[in-house]
Design a protein around this motif. Sequence first.
Motif, mmCIF file in Angstrom:
data_model
loop_
_atom_site.group_PDB
_atom_site.id
_atom_site.type_symbol
_atom_site.label_atom_id
_atom_site.label_comp_id
_atom_site.label_asym_id
_atom_site.label_seq_id
_atom_site.Cartn_x
_atom_site.Cartn_y
_atom_site.Cartn_z
ATOM 1 N N GLY A 1 120.372 -111.072 -58.471
ATOM 2 C CA GLY A 1 121.402 -111.777 -57.725
ATOM 3 C C GLY A 1 121.102 -113.244 -57.546
ATOM 4 O O GLY A 1 122.001 -114.035 -57.224
ATOM 5 N N ALA A 2 119.851 -113.653 -57.782
ATOM 6 C CA ALA A 2 119.441 -115.035 -57.546
ATOM 7 C C ALA A 2 120.032 -115.991 -58.573
ATOM 8 O O ALA A 2 120.038 -115.711 -59.769
ATOM 9 C CB ALA A 2 117.919 -115.142 -57.580
ATOM 10 N N ASN B 1 111.814 -116.910 -52.564
ATOM 11 C CA ASN B 1 111.958 -117.425 -51.194
ATOM 12 C C ASN B 1 113.294 -118.132 -50.984
ATOM 13 O O ASN B 1 113.505 -118.804 -49.974
ATOM 14 C CB ASN B 1 110.806 -118.389 -50.880
ATOM 15 C CG ASN B 1 109.462 -117.695 -50.922
ATOM 16 O OD1 ASN B 1 109.308 -116.595 -50.392
ATOM 17 N ND2 ASN B 1 108.479 -118.314 -51.572
ATOM 18 N N LYS B 2 114.160 -118.011 -51.987
ATOM 19 C CA LYS B 2 115.519 -118.567 -51.955
ATOM 20 C C LYS B 2 115.535 -120.099 -51.932
ATOM 21 O O LYS B 2 116.468 -120.718 -51.411
ATOM 22 C CB LYS B 2 116.318 -117.985 -50.772
ATOM 23 C CG LYS B 2 116.436 -116.460 -50.860
ATOM 24 C CD LYS B 2 117.259 -115.861 -49.741
ATOM 25 C CE LYS B 2 117.357 -114.336 -49.917
ATOM 26 N NZ LYS B 2 118.134 -113.698 -48.849
ATOM 27 N N ALA C 1 119.237 -112.814 -62.237
ATOM 28 C CA ALA C 1 117.774 -112.962 -62.234
ATOM 29 C C ALA C 1 117.261 -113.322 -63.622
ATOM 30 O O ALA C 1 116.357 -114.154 -63.763
ATOM 31 C CB ALA C 1 117.122 -111.680 -61.740
ATOM 32 N N SER C 2 117.837 -112.700 -64.643
ATOM 33 C CA SER C 2 117.381 -112.994 -66.001
ATOM 34 C C SER C 2 117.761 -114.406 -66.419
ATOM 35 O O SER C 2 116.954 -115.121 -67.030
ATOM 36 C CB SER C 2 117.976 -111.984 -66.986
ATOM 37 O OG SER C 2 117.398 -112.156 -68.266
ATOM 38 N N ALA C 3 118.980 -114.838 -66.095
ATOM 39 C CA ALA C 3 119.384 -116.203 -66.424
ATOM 40 C C ALA C 3 118.543 -117.216 -65.659
ATOM 41 O O ALA C 3 118.206 -118.281 -66.187
ATOM 42 C CB ALA C 3 120.864 -116.405 -66.110
ATOM 43 N N ALA D 1 123.273 -120.097 -63.225
ATOM 44 C CA ALA D 1 121.819 -120.163 -63.098
ATOM 45 C C ALA D 1 121.237 -121.402 -63.776
ATOM 46 O O ALA D 1 120.095 -121.776 -63.505
ATOM 47 C CB ALA D 1 121.185 -118.907 -63.671
ATOM 48 N N TYR D 2 121.991 -122.045 -64.638
ATOM 49 C CA TYR D 2 121.576 -123.302 -65.265
ATOM 50 C C TYR D 2 122.116 -124.513 -64.510
ATOM 51 O O TYR D 2 121.546 -125.594 -64.593
ATOM 52 C CB TYR D 2 122.067 -123.357 -66.713
ATOM 53 C CG TYR D 2 121.242 -122.537 -67.674
ATOM 54 C CD1 TYR D 2 120.300 -123.137 -68.510
ATOM 55 C CD2 TYR D 2 121.396 -121.158 -67.752
ATOM 56 C CE1 TYR D 2 119.544 -122.380 -69.399
ATOM 57 C CE2 TYR D 2 120.645 -120.394 -68.638
ATOM 58 C CZ TYR D 2 119.716 -121.005 -69.452
ATOM 59 O OH TYR D 2 118.965 -120.247 -70.332
#
Length: 476
Positions: free
Chosen positions: A110-111, A117-118, A96-98, A150-151
């Motif tokens: 976890g996102a 909303n995924k 989530a932070s990344a 996440a990037y």
Amino acid sequence: MKKFIPTLLTSLMILSCGQLQASDDAKTSTIAASSPKNIIMIIGDGMGPAYTSAYRYFHDDPNTPEIEQTVFDRHFVGNSSTYPAAESGYITDSAASATALSTGIKSYNGAIGVNVNKQPVETVLEYAKQSGKRTGVVLTLQINHATPAAYLAHNVHRYNYNAIADSYIDDGIKADLYFGGGWKYFIREDRNIVDEFIQSGFHYIDNYSEISTIPANKPVLGLFAETGLPWALDDTNKYRLSMMTQAATKQLENDNGFFMLIEGSQIDYGGHARDIAAAMHEMDDLAKTLEYLETYVKEHPDTLVVITADHSTGGLSIGKKTERSNPNINSKYLWKPEFLRSMSMSPETIAKRFIDKELSLTQLSELLSFKITATDMENLQQAKLADHQIVKQFKLLATDVKKSKRKPRPYQSVFNVITKIIDVKTNTGWGSISPSGTHTGIDVPVFAFGKGSEMFSGFQDNTDIAKKIFTLLGKK
């Protein structure tokens, strides 16, 4: 007169809009003029403020009266909040932070590059690539771990490692350089993603020694371990992040500039394991990386370097017990990093050796680089017996039961005793009472230097960092 008033209002509105447009254009022009050609984003995973403070004392030269500044001290500019989307509370995970640092939006724990909303959200790396810049990721864990993912990717959960690895090809290749670990996920029975990168024109290497042989101006995939790289204390190159970064800057240089993500990944692992020795040597590798980048920015002043943490891990405390709580502590206020400086092997590797061999008290003291007591040795022998018993009990479980449980590490109890010995010796404390140090919700430091670094001064949210980088990349 009735007709004149609307006309006057319309004229005033047009004039006002024109002034606003001129003001916006001026701002855009100013930002464009100050925009760096190269942007290097660095994340010290788990590196809360206690870690950078502890590193200052770990790094200190005891032969001088002053405490020397570190590269972190030289470039401190502010702080950042780290909380995730409301549905996940106040404490973030790395994913989530990344995602916040890469997209500028809050999401759930976890996102990976998706909103609450995924749905996929554009990242700064993706935008930089689309803008004509070269892009790269350099880290000490597998390249499909939470932060780089996440990037580079969009997935509903960080632990979908194979799917994330697949997306590095299936969703279009988004980076020109990948350095880290990950054989397990990129060379599988069902799919060889390394071969697919090679077929796409990438040069592939799997050993540090090959870094110097990379052809110029060619995209490169470098995987140097099955999952994460060894601890800095155990690696063949204790400054492997610095070494990889030096090669990456050279490889990514071009007329349009580059965006690079660098992660000091295993600071977080040190915090989770409550392993101050491993954590400080990971910090040392990250510090050497920043010291190299100081030189790089002097030679390439059109480069921006931004450093922060995704969160803090383990509740690290520089100092734990006092003379009132323990008669063996000879001062109210004490922290002794000198015992960490001399270590040349990680506590995890020492624990594995203790499990595999019959080591004497003297031999173990030599591995730790400081003397331990007979009581310490007795506790380690008891832990060794406990580890043997835990493994034995696991082996007796039915196959279906084993699948529902995590396979025990055959040295975990010994490792826990060793890290506790080091904590007592250094007087290090951990706020987490969990066997695995948890994340904390405290604000994290922000450091920056180079062109445009003044934009990151003061207090900000982690999403603000991404928004500022988008602005510097020219996104309106």
